[in-house]
Design a protein around this motif. Structure first.
Motif, PDB file in Angstrom:
ATOM      1  N   LEU A 482     -38.638  94.590 -21.723  1.00  0.00           N
ATOM      2  CA  LEU A 482     -37.420  93.991 -22.262  1.00  0.00           C
ATOM      3  C   LEU A 482     -37.676  92.513 -22.567  1.00  0.00           C
ATOM      4  O   LEU A 482     -38.167  91.775 -21.721  1.00  0.00           O
ATOM      5  CB  LEU A 482     -36.267  94.115 -21.265  1.00  0.00           C
ATOM      6  CG  LEU A 482     -35.470  95.426 -21.268  1.00  0.00           C
ATOM      7  CD1 LEU A 482     -36.361  96.625 -21.008  1.00  0.00           C
ATOM      8  CD2 LEU A 482     -34.354  95.370 -20.227  1.00  0.00           C
ATOM      9  N   THR A 483     -37.355  92.105 -23.778  1.00  0.00           N
ATOM     10  CA  THR A 483     -37.527  90.708 -24.168  1.00  0.00           C
ATOM     11  C   THR A 483     -36.170  90.125 -24.554  1.00  0.00           C
ATOM     12  O   THR A 483     -35.263  90.861 -24.964  1.00  0.00           O
ATOM     13  CB  THR A 483     -38.486  90.590 -25.366  1.00  0.00           C
ATOM     14  OG1 THR A 483     -37.946  91.327 -26.474  1.00  0.00           O
ATOM     15  CG2 THR A 483     -39.870  91.130 -25.018  1.00  0.00           C
ATOM     16  N   PRO A 484     -36.017  88.812 -24.444  1.00  0.00           N
ATOM     17  CA  PRO A 484     -34.718  88.215 -24.794  1.00  0.00           C
ATOM     18  C   PRO A 484     -34.350  88.426 -26.249  1.00  0.00           C
ATOM     19  O   PRO A 484     -33.161  88.519 -26.584  1.00  0.00           O
ATOM     20  CB  PRO A 484     -34.914  86.727 -24.464  1.00  0.00           C
ATOM     21  CG  PRO A 484     -36.379  86.518 -24.362  1.00  0.00           C
ATOM     22  CD  PRO A 484     -36.962  87.821 -23.915  1.00  0.00           C
ATOM     23  N   GLU A 485     -35.353  88.528 -27.132  1.00  0.00           N
ATOM     24  CA  GLU A 485     -35.060  88.721 -28.552  1.00  0.00           C
ATOM     25  C   GLU A 485     -34.413  90.082 -28.799  1.00  0.00           C
ATOM     26  O   GLU A 485     -33.416  90.191 -29.526  1.00  0.00           O
ATOM     27  CB  GLU A 485     -36.354  88.599 -29.370  1.00  0.00           C
ATOM     28  CG  GLU A 485     -36.999  87.223 -29.322  1.00  0.00           C
ATOM     29  CD  GLU A 485     -37.890  86.995 -28.116  1.00  0.00           C
ATOM     30  OE1 GLU A 485     -38.465  85.891 -28.006  1.00  0.00           O
ATOM     31  OE2 GLU A 485     -38.024  87.916 -27.270  1.00  0.00           O
ATOM     32  N   VAL A 486     -34.978  91.137 -28.202  1.00  0.00           N
ATOM     33  CA  VAL A 486     -34.414  92.474 -28.387  1.00  0.00           C
ATOM     34  C   VAL A 486     -33.087  92.600 -27.639  1.00  0.00           C
ATOM     35  O   VAL A 486     -32.138  93.224 -28.131  1.00  0.00           O
ATOM     36  CB  VAL A 486     -35.417  93.549 -27.928  1.00  0.00           C
ATOM     37  CG1 VAL A 486     -34.784  94.938 -27.956  1.00  0.00           C
ATOM     38  CG2 VAL A 486     -36.661  93.530 -28.816  1.00  0.00           C
ATOM     39  N   PHE A 487     -33.006  92.000 -26.466  1.00  0.00           N
ATOM     40  CA  PHE A 487     -31.762  92.053 -25.702  1.00  0.00           C
ATOM     41  C   PHE A 487     -30.618  91.419 -26.487  1.00  0.00           C
ATOM     42  O   PHE A 487     -29.471  91.905 -26.441  1.00  0.00           O
ATOM     43  CB  PHE A 487     -31.946  91.348 -24.365  1.00  0.00           C
ATOM     44  CG  PHE A 487     -30.793  91.542 -23.410  1.00  0.00           C
ATOM     45  CD1 PHE A 487     -30.643  92.725 -22.706  1.00  0.00           C
ATOM     46  CD2 PHE A 487     -29.853  90.533 -23.226  1.00  0.00           C
ATOM     47  CE1 PHE A 487     -29.586  92.897 -21.823  1.00  0.00           C
ATOM     48  CE2 PHE A 487     -28.796  90.707 -22.351  1.00  0.00           C
ATOM     49  CZ  PHE A 487     -28.655  91.884 -21.644  1.00  0.00           C
TER      50      PHE A 487
END
Length: 673
Positions: A482-487
């Motif tokens: 999980l990455t902040p961009e996808v989140f």
């Protein structure tokens, strides 16, 4: 001729050698290396300069170079017990226990009462013995000198080799109680915390490591991985940039497995793999006679090496392939570097193939097990993942060695000949980023087990904590993907689809808390995030069907998790990148004849997911197609893939028998790519 700059002697040094030692003691290693070499230009046999350079090489994980330099130092001054001890340790790290024992005994002859020498001898004696016996040897040595921090570190490492993490942790604690600034104890303590899934604690220790020893190999990457496991994204951009810059500079910044969670460039992934392999697994093929292929008319003998022949993602994919291999043309072996778990999956593997346990064997003995069965092709199912046995492959126990399935990327090692992929995960223009010759399978590189059952026991939304109404987005990928961009995209979807929820794999408590806080920062009520606990596979597959749409991660896509969702009948939206790991989702969907679910940027990814959430007719059509194609599409046609893989094996052997070096080829094309 380069000389140590005398203008700096005022720093306290009285000679070029003293100046070099002062730099070394001050941790100014690059300058110390230059200064030591300047000394050697005038005094080629200087023990202190050669030994100092050797120690610096070891700090840089250049084990072979370090061993050569320390050996040269001892040729100049053979009565240096400390140097013999240092050489003993590095020889053991290089997998040369006999050499390590000789060095330790020379140190003991010089200093019979020296605790470090006794421990070094015990460590060398352990090699090649049954694990429990080896542990007893070392424990007895440590208890004789309990005030010696190095002994506790060695004992902790021995416990780790037996997968006794809690015992190892206690040993590293004892070492740190004796010497709070013991570098190796601190590093091993952090790694053991990570292995025990105590990621928040591990991150704190890795931070300390980097603060005290900024050059500590791979500490930066381990820090990033630990933070991503708990979804702590504070300073993540800065840390990821530091990793990329360090790898570009040739530094040992991140081990390849953890890097996949945030690496977006295949050239960076290859460079990281090469650095890691150079540091820990140099080519040792010269230690054994060259392996020979079997007779031309004999069956091709294939050995699969894994530490995960159990209920684990790799075997969930692989087991039916093992069962289906053509026994008229192939003999198949499973070299098991792990432990049996008593699962039904393990029992099926044991029925399908001969399982040869190698976890308790040293590398030379494991290589002999492989050689004794005349293996033609040895397949590495771990790569950098799980209970890997990379050092075994470095000995080249088989004439053909293949990287497949367990790790989505290159191993960056000359002793790995081929990597099996498909045209989606590694398109032809990306071959340059892989050290192996790429074998392109025609439809999908990923096998699947059509025998995996979906529980028929009824499961309701309430049983899993989902609301009775509302659209369910789900992602059961591990938290480090999980990455902040996808989140951020996911939070946009929750805001744009009233009443929707995000269902995720919430097995790490700190990650659940951090994701809740991240949701608040996006203006989303954390109650709309629903964590899922671990469930047995059959019931897990059944509960996935409660979701409406699977949202893939990026740049590390779903692999087995994606196949699970598709097998359970849940459509998946993916986003592709340039790395192998970021193209697996596209490979899966293409092999299911669902290319319309593949996107190449976050804007299209969000738009497609939003459209499906608001178009029940379109979504129902996709689910119907998915259900209808599950029994016939290439992704789940294991017999068909088995034929392609066996064709690849046959081509590999034919090329080797003809004296041709490994080269890229596409199965079915009949020529090198």
């Amino acid at each position: 001729m380069t000389q140590a700059p005398t203008r700096h002697w005022s720093d306290g040094a009285t000679s070029p050698l003293a100046y070099a030692q002062m730099l070394h003691e001050s941790e100014r290693l690059a300058e110390a290396e230059v200064a030591y070499r300047a000394v050697l230009a005038d005094e080629p046999r200087s023990f202190l300069a050669l030994h100092g350079l050797g120690l610096i090489a070891l700090r840089q994980n250049k084990l072979e170079e370090g061993a050569q330099l320390i050996s040269a130092a001892l040729e100049s001054s053979p009565r240096q017990a400390d140097a013999h001890l240092n050489l003993s340790r590095v020889q053991l790290m290089l997998g040369k226990p006999d050499e390590a024992l000789r060095c330790a005994e020379r140190a003991l002859a010089l200093r019979p009462a020296d605790a470090a020498a006794h421990l070094a001898r015990a460590a060398a004696l352990m090699s090649g013995r049954p694990a429990a016996q080896a542990l007893d040897i070392l424990r007895a040595a440590v208890l004789k000198v309990p005030e010696h921090a190095d002994g506790w570190v060695d004992l902790g490492s021995a416990h780790l080799s037996m997968r006794q993490e809690e015992d190892a942790l206690e040993c590293f604690k004892r070492a740190l109680q004796i010497d709070a600034n013991h570098r190796q104890a601190t590093s091993q303590f952090a790694l053991t915390l990570m292995g025990l899934h105590r990621y928040e604690d591990a991150a704190l220790v890795f931070e300390r490591l980097r603060k005290i020893w900024p050059d500590c190999a791979f500490a930066l990457g381990h820090l990033v991985y630990s933070k991503m496991m708990i979804c702590d994204w504070l300073r993540l951009d800065e840390l990821r940039d530091q990793v990329a810059a360090a790898i570009e500079a040739g530094q040992a910044a991140a081990e390849p497995f953890g890097l996949q969670g945030y690496c977006t460039r295949p050239d960076t992934a290859r460079r990281a793999a090469e650095i890691y392999m150079s540091a820990f697994f140099p080519d040792r093929s010269a230690e054994l006679p060259p392996a020979q292929l079997g007779a031309a008319n004999a069956k091709i003998r294939v050995g699969y090496v894994s530490g995960e022949f159990r209920l684990q993602a790799t075997s969930i994919l692989l087991t039916e392939l093992l069962e289906l291999h053509d026994r008229e043309r192939f003999e198949i072996y499973a070299f098991d570097n792990g432990l049996p778990d008593g699962s039904e999956l393990r029992r099926r593997i044991e029925v399908a193939v001969e399982v040869v346990p190698i976890a308790e064997l040293d590398d030379a003995s494991a290589a002999q097990e492989i050689r004794s069965r005349h293996i033609d092709i040895l397949v590495n199912l771990n790569g950098f993942f799980g209970n890997a046995r990379t050092a075994l492959f470095s000995l080249r126990p088989a004439p053909i060695q293949v990287n497949y399935l367990g790790f989505p990327g290159t191993m960056g090692a000359g002793f790995m000949d081929y990597l099996m992929a498909d045209g989606w995960v590694i398109p032809p223009e990306h071959h340059v980023h892989y050290s192996e010759a790429v074998v392109t399978l025609p439809e999908s590189y990923q096998p699947n087990d059509r025998q995996r059952r979906i529980s028929a026991e009824p499961i309701t939304r309430r049983d899993v904590g989902l609301p009775d109404e509302g659209f369910v987005f789900c992602c059961f990928n591990n938290t480090y993907k999980l990455t902040p961009e996808v989140f951020a995209v996911w939070m946009n979807l929750l805001k744009r689809v009233p009443g929707s929820v995000l269902w995720f794999y919430g097995w790490v408590p700190e990650a659940v808390l951090n994701l809740a806080e991240a949701a608040r920062s996006h203006g989303v009520n954390p109650a709309r995030l629903v964590g899922a606990a671990y469930w047995p596979l059959e019931r897990h597959l059944a509960r996935i069907a409660l979701a409406d749409l699977f949202l893939d991660t990026w740049p590390y896509n779903a692999h087995t998790t994606g196949s699970d969702a598709l097998w359970a009948g849940v459509p998946m939206v993916t986003c592709t990148g340039d790395t192998f790991a970021s193209r697996v989702g596209a490979s899966l969907l293409s092999a299911l004849n669902l290319p319309e679910l593949i996107t190449s940027n976050f804007g299209d990814y969000e738009a497609l997911a939003h459209r499906l959430a608001n178009d029940p007719v379109m979504l129902a059509g996709l689910r119907e197609r998915l259900g209808a194609q599950r029994s016939s599409a290439p992704l789940f046609d294991t017999p068909r893939l088995r034929g392609f893989i066996e064709s690849a094996y046959t081509t590999m052997v034919a090329r080797a028998r003809a004296g041709q070096a490994p080269a890229a080829f596409a199965v079915g094309s009949g020529h090198a790519a």
